[in-house]
Design an enzyme around this catalytic site. Sequence first.
Site, PDB file in Angstrom:
ATOM      1  CD  GLU A 313      -1.397  -0.027   3.646  1.00 28.91           C
ATOM      2  OE1 GLU A 313      -2.225   0.910   3.651  1.00 28.91           O
ATOM      3  OE2 GLU A 313      -1.409  -0.944   4.483  1.00 28.91           O
ATOM      4  CB  SER A 367      -8.534   3.192   9.596  1.00 25.72           C
ATOM      5  OG  SER A 367      -9.533   2.999   8.627  1.00 25.72           O
ATOM      6  CB  SER A 370       1.635   5.230   7.592  1.00 26.76           C
ATOM      7  OG  SER A 370       1.270   3.969   8.114  1.00 26.76           O
ATOM      8  NE  ARG A 382       4.095   2.867   9.119  1.00 32.75           N
ATOM      9  CZ  ARG A 382       3.927   2.900  10.435  1.00 32.75           C
ATOM     10  NH1 ARG A 382       4.968   2.663  11.239  1.00 32.75           N
ATOM     11  NH2 ARG A 382       2.744   3.163  10.968  1.00 32.75           N
TER      12      ARG A 382
END
Length: 548
Positions: A313, A367, A370, A382
Amino acid sequence: MRGRRAPRPGSTEVPAAARDADTLRARAASPVRGAQLAEDVGTPTGGGEERRGHQLPTAAPRLRESKPQGGSEDRGTADRDLQRGCQSRSPRTAPPVPGMGDRGAQHERAALQSPGAPEGAAAAVNGLLHNGFHPSAASSRDPPAPRFQLPSELQPQPLFAQHDSPAKKCRLRRRMDSGRKNRPPFPWFGMDIGGTLVKLVYFEPKDITAEEEQEEVENLKSIRKYLTSNTAYGKTGIRDVHLELKNLTMCGRKGNLHFIRFPTCAMHLFIQMGSEKNFSSLHTTLCATGGGAFKFEEDFRMIADLQLHKLDELDCLIQGLLYVDSVGFNGKPECYYFENPTNPELCQKKPYCLDNPYPMLLVNMGSGVSILAVYSKDNYKRVTGTSLGGGTFLGLCCLLTGCETFEEALDMAAKGDSTNVDKLVKDIYGGDYERFGLQGSAVASSFGNMMSKEKRESISKEDLARATLVTITNNIGSIARMCALNENIDRVVFVGNFLRINMVSMKLLAYAMDFWSKGQLKALFLEHEGYFGAVGALLELFKMTDTQ
């Protein structure tokens, strides 16, 4: 076929294959015997029934064992001639062989070269003529019939199986055409299956030719019409018409890119619709990203007969963002910021050029949240994240206010006042905390006033919704600011469906970035907030085709 007995040692017995060849050559000497020969190998002469015990599978090995006796310069075996008859699309006609009934051969060739005659049969007869056989003389009154029929396993196969439906043949033609042009067959989809929302992008071709439209199968037309002629699907599916990208060129085709969303809890309805519309007859694989690509993989396979090509993703997020920003938003920039965010009266939306985006801090607010540090198209990491995101806001609002949708929660928040719920700096200090530059209006404790029974009795549901929104937004903004300082990045890009129709949060984030950094950090936003993952999945569909 019963096996031949091997000759005893020292015996003068003539081998069976030699006897057969001699017999066939002798019979070929006269036209009358040629007709008898055709009957012996079990081939109808003038429509008569085949004789039992002389069926084609038994006679075929004899023909393959015989040596060529014709006048052709090609001395290949009967096997090779039969193979030519099976494989060649333009079988050559054998020249007449002296003394072998040329008149009969002419009738035979004329019949096989007539319109509608099977090519394989013509090649098979030519093979027989090359090997010393000629057909019986045909009557001038009756149309000549083919003398030899190949076994089914030697018959030339058409491009598509005879029993296939027209729709399947059309689909195969479309796939072959797409393969030649290095692009996948229609329809073109990309999916991002998140924890709260499913985001779907659909490319609608607008340059369909008359030939393509004529050959287009019915269920493909049905899918295109269903998706493009509606703005709502069932109770919860929505097409964001205002986000549609028009006159876009993707993979060599011109068309429009549509953006559709629906709650993840309705995924079973989407899968069922795919089954009812027979989507698997058009595609066998869908490119999907997000956690739901793993969660619903088995349901797609069992119910809709579809395979999900699962994609990372964060990869899809970055690729989709860069692509959409590069094509622009129908002639306008995709990226924007808020000028004068600390002054509510002067604060206004302004376009921002993101041509040179690196490095940037990318904050994906779904939701959960990140946070990525992006240094180039393929180089990112990340940095961190938080579980307090859009899902937290909606969940708490449902508990505290009784609302049921994101839109309802935001509508309530827009009407509320969070200062009735939160404890502010001025509630503690009586004003600003000047030593550390804390204004009296800053939140010292989210929901801090709810410890008081009197405060609880005086607040409204709208106040609770607003306080929930401010709490979640401030938390995300604080983490993003610290990450930007640690990574030495001055551009912070906020994306994700938490920001959809959420002007309150966007202005809060813009204010926080500007105020706490003393103007050093700029908060950037994008028009297609939460659809970049789905766009990245669509782009991967094109890459798959290029690789194949």
